[in-house]
Design an enzyme around this catalytic site. Sequence first.
Site, PDB file in Angstrom:
ATOM      1  N   ILE A 269       0.863  -1.329  -0.090  1.00 51.12           N
ATOM      2  CA  ILE A 269      -0.043   0.064   0.019  1.00 51.12           C
ATOM      3  C   ILE A 269       0.942   1.411  -0.170  1.00 51.12           C
ATOM      4  CG2 ILE A 269      -1.610   1.278   1.235  1.00 51.12           C
ATOM      5  CD1 ILE A 269      -2.548  -1.264   2.723  1.00 51.12           C
ATOM      6  N   HIS A 270       0.738   2.122  -0.961  1.00 50.14           N
ATOM      7  CA  HIS A 270       1.621   3.472  -0.980  1.00 50.14           C
ATOM      8  C   HIS A 270       0.897   4.534  -1.480  1.00 50.14           C
ATOM      9  CE1 HIS A 270       2.713   2.566  -5.121  1.00 50.14           C
ATOM     10  NE2 HIS A 270       3.018   3.498  -5.129  1.00 50.14           N
ATOM     11  N   ARG A 271      -0.239   4.451  -2.141  1.00 50.11           N
ATOM     12  CA  ARG A 271      -0.920   5.533  -2.918  1.00 50.11           C
ATOM     13  C   ARG A 271      -1.313   6.635  -1.885  1.00 50.11           C
ATOM     14  NH1 ARG A 271       0.778   5.574  -7.865  1.00 50.11           N
ATOM     15  NH2 ARG A 271       0.942   3.477  -8.511  1.00 50.11           N
TER      16      ARG A 271
END
Length: 357
Positions: free
Chosen positions: A203-205
């Site tokens: 998860i990085h957005r």
Amino acid sequence: MRVLSVVGARPQFVKLSPVAKALDEQAVDHVIVHTGQHYHENMSAVFFSELRIPAPTVSLGIGSGTHGVQTAEMLKALEPVLIEQRPDWVLIYGDTNSTLAAAVCATKLHLPVAHLEAGLRSFNRVMPEEINRILADHASDLLMAPTNTAMDNLRNEGLADKSVLVGDVMVDVCLEMAARTSRQAPQDYVDGIEPGQYFFSTIHRPSNTDDPRRLRELIGALQSAPLPVVLAVHPRLRQASADAGIELDGGNLRAIDPLGYPGTVVLLRHSRSVITDSGGIQKEAYILGRPCTTLKGETEWIETLEGGWNVLQASAAGVLEAAMRPVPDGDKPWDFGDGQASNRVASLLVAGLDPSH
Ligand code: UD1
């Protein structure tokens, strides 16, 4: 013939690897400029060593910052390098701030710009990458598209004349890495997991990390999963969860440091399924034959949705059910490519500006 590649962020190192090899095979003088957008060992150096990429010729060391500051610092630092190197092509990759800075800098110096992975659109202008893509495509002289959908997008924006379908260089590197790591097991990277009995997640957005309520819901959902969730934690997520006081480890969630490329491919391939908001990982899951649940309302890689291999699930409440769905029956309908995209890229650049070559 001199080609100057500008890279800076993790997915760009992955794309650079097969391209650098193909350029080398065609005896191109290849200059690599690293902006320094990603700088931690496991976000940068590890990719150069594992993927056998030549060391950057020039490292600008820009680092992190707000969009304006980061992009402006890159622009400023790139200009003298491009003036000195005078390449026949400036080659830019994907959709990061490093891509945009190089596109603007090179076009202002009247240097020919080739954009690799051109034409991707999410049609969500809140994504910083969407703005970077549109501006980079319109500034560039040669647009190298990975898919027919990307070609359609470019045509719709009046860019057909300078667009060429080359395929996806990430397919080249993914297939090669899958072969190289075929004997490896997920336990070689993470203790206590069994093939087929864990989810692999990233998860990085900003749309998932930067709103504490949203992030808390997502992490809560992953912690309550019926199987272990191996979460490879990007620094943006590490920072955002610390700021919001959210403990990542807990329940069935196992937070690990970011992985290099071989480990990512091995963990993807042996997972029960994949839960991610990364464009590259959606595609790698498809190539490696694992179902993917995408934590967003849209995707640039709409081909992966065919046959139910990838499912969009923006709501935290629906993530586990989607991730537990059965592996789709039958073949994967999308022909994602033949592993030769980087050779086509190199040939196109060597042939010159005319896309009809
Ligand atoms: C960038 C790209 C995104 C890509 C992603 C891949 C933009 C706008 N976004 O997002 O398209 O999918 O890379 O990872 O260019 N940080 C570190 N160490 C590092 C790098 C970053 O700690 O080596 C931290 C910093 O706190 C930084 C934050 O991560 O502020 C975000 O980094 P940044 O480069 O701004 O964007 P990404 O989220 O990585």
